[in-house]
Scaffold this motif. Structure first.
Motif, mmCIF file in Angstrom:
data_model
loop_
_atom_site.group_PDB
_atom_site.id
_atom_site.type_symbol
_atom_site.label_atom_id
_atom_site.label_comp_id
_atom_site.label_asym_id
_atom_site.label_seq_id
_atom_site.Cartn_x
_atom_site.Cartn_y
_atom_site.Cartn_z
ATOM 1 N N TYR A 58 37.250 49.769 41.593
ATOM 2 C CA TYR A 58 36.737 49.417 40.343
ATOM 3 C C TYR A 58 35.344 49.061 40.302
ATOM 4 O O TYR A 58 34.833 48.275 41.494
ATOM 5 C CB TYR A 58 37.493 48.329 39.484
ATOM 6 C CG TYR A 58 39.024 48.951 39.266
ATOM 7 C CD1 TYR A 58 40.092 48.636 40.355
ATOM 8 C CD2 TYR A 58 39.489 49.550 38.001
ATOM 9 C CE1 TYR A 58 41.221 48.966 39.820
ATOM 10 C CE2 TYR A 58 40.797 49.914 37.837
ATOM 11 C CZ TYR A 58 41.659 49.501 38.786
ATOM 12 O OH TYR A 58 43.002 49.929 38.555
ATOM 13 N N GLN A 96 32.793 46.347 37.927
ATOM 14 C CA GLN A 96 32.698 45.586 36.738
ATOM 15 C C GLN A 96 31.420 45.146 36.395
ATOM 16 O O GLN A 96 30.603 44.679 36.914
ATOM 17 C CB GLN A 96 33.571 44.255 37.007
ATOM 18 C CG GLN A 96 33.542 43.321 36.034
ATOM 19 C CD GLN A 96 34.141 41.742 36.271
ATOM 20 O OE1 GLN A 96 34.066 41.217 37.476
ATOM 21 N NE2 GLN A 96 34.696 41.250 35.567
ATOM 22 N N MET A 136 32.040 43.840 30.267
ATOM 23 C CA MET A 136 33.202 44.685 30.146
ATOM 24 C C MET A 136 34.462 44.661 30.961
ATOM 25 O O MET A 136 34.089 43.858 32.013
ATOM 26 C CB MET A 136 32.310 45.971 30.744
ATOM 27 C CG MET A 136 30.874 46.285 30.178
ATOM 28 S SD MET A 136 31.064 47.164 28.508
ATOM 29 C CE MET A 136 31.288 48.776 28.979
ATOM 30 N N GLY A 137 35.264 45.404 30.781
ATOM 31 C CA GLY A 137 36.373 45.251 31.700
ATOM 32 C C GLY A 137 36.173 46.141 32.995
ATOM 33 O O GLY A 137 34.850 46.769 33.246
ATOM 34 N N LEU A 138 36.983 46.267 33.688
ATOM 35 C CA LEU A 138 36.583 47.000 35.077
ATOM 36 C C LEU A 138 36.891 48.471 34.584
ATOM 37 O O LEU A 138 37.957 48.698 34.034
ATOM 38 C CB LEU A 138 37.740 46.414 36.015
ATOM 39 C CG LEU A 138 37.343 45.102 36.730
ATOM 40 C CD1 LEU A 138 37.525 44.167 36.029
ATOM 41 C CD2 LEU A 138 38.478 45.072 37.988
ATOM 42 N N PHE A 142 35.239 46.035 43.082
ATOM 43 C CA PHE A 142 36.531 45.479 43.459
ATOM 44 C C PHE A 142 37.214 46.449 44.004
ATOM 45 O O PHE A 142 37.454 47.516 43.474
ATOM 46 C CB PHE A 142 37.287 45.008 42.296
ATOM 47 C CG PHE A 142 36.555 43.572 41.729
ATOM 48 C CD1 PHE A 142 35.707 43.460 40.751
ATOM 49 C CD2 PHE A 142 36.642 42.106 42.473
ATOM 50 C CE1 PHE A 142 35.052 42.143 40.195
ATOM 51 C CE2 PHE A 142 36.132 41.036 42.166
ATOM 52 C CZ PHE A 142 35.340 41.299 40.932
#
Lengths: 114, 115
Positions: free
Chosen positions: A35, A37, A41-43, A90
């Motif tokens: 992911y 990030q 924002m979200g992932l 991540f």
């Protein structure tokens, strides 16, 4: 267990350079994910793998490549770094058998492209 | 398409007071819902999840979450906040149908607990 480990923790790249972000898990998880990030924002999912030798694209795969030669390792490759790839990356993993199993995340790699 | 929304960018709470971090979801099929916490310069840590069954889910560090099907909500709660709870909180839903069961995240809520 160390869980999910990522290296490096930080990296600064120049435009056009390449690098590999390393991810290793010692939990014998078949599913692994990358992911990114971005601030506020979200992932977002870049790539994922359901087992050794099997990978597929996520929502934002452009500019990245992955491989999965072993259950433990899932490296992410940036071939021609661009400023838009400045982000925190991540890696995550989970067990097979029901998607309701939680994902375990690594500590992240903070990448800046200048 | 599956989605989650966290309507508050920031929540401020005094230490010792109860806290709530809100999350609403939109899914087709059964919702598999998760809460994660992210401390500064750290990865995401799993707090709790809802799969099925009891609408009140208990998790790590004294947190719990209430699943409400009629309101399509999954709010995170704690009866008494600690300064050490200050962090970024993410609600997520599992995408049942796509991309290896990826998680779809809300944009995050910054929780600040003041002494």
């Amino acid at each position: 267990n160390a869980g999910v480990t990522q290296t490096p923790k930080f990296r600064i790249l120049k435009i056009g350079q390449s690098m590999t972000l390393q991810c290793t898990q010692d939990m014998n998880h078949n599913y692994m994910y990358w992911y990114r990030q971005d601030p506020g924002m979200g992932l977002k999912l870049i790539y994922y793998s359901v087992g050794a030798g099997i990978t597929d694209k996520g929502e934002v795969p452009n500019g990245y490549n992955v491989s999965r030669s072993t259950t433990e390792d899932f490296p992410l490759r940036l071939e021609l770094a661009a400023p838009s790839q400045t982000s925190v990356y991540f890696c995550a993993s989970r067990v097979t058998g029901g998607g309701y199993n939680e994902q375990f995340f690594g500590p992240g790699t903070r990448l800046t492209v200048l | 398409a599956q989605s989650v929304a966290q309507p508050e960018d920031q929540v401020n709470v005094a230490e010792g007071n109860p806290l709530t971090v809100k999350c609403t979801y939109s899914v087709s099929g059964n919702p598999y819902l998760f809460w994660y916490v992210q401390y500064p310069n750290r990865g995401l840590q799993f707090l709790l999840k809802y799969i099925t069954g009891d609408n009140l889910v208990k998790g790590s560090y004294g947190f719990e979450a209430e699943f409400n099907k009629s309101q399509t909500s999954f709010h995170l709660k704690k009866p008494s906040a600690l300064v050490s709870d200050s962090a970024l909180y993410f609600c997520a839903v599992r995408d049942d149908y796509n991309q290896g069961g990826k998680l779809i995240f809300g944009q995050g809520t910054e929780l600040s607990v003041k002494p």
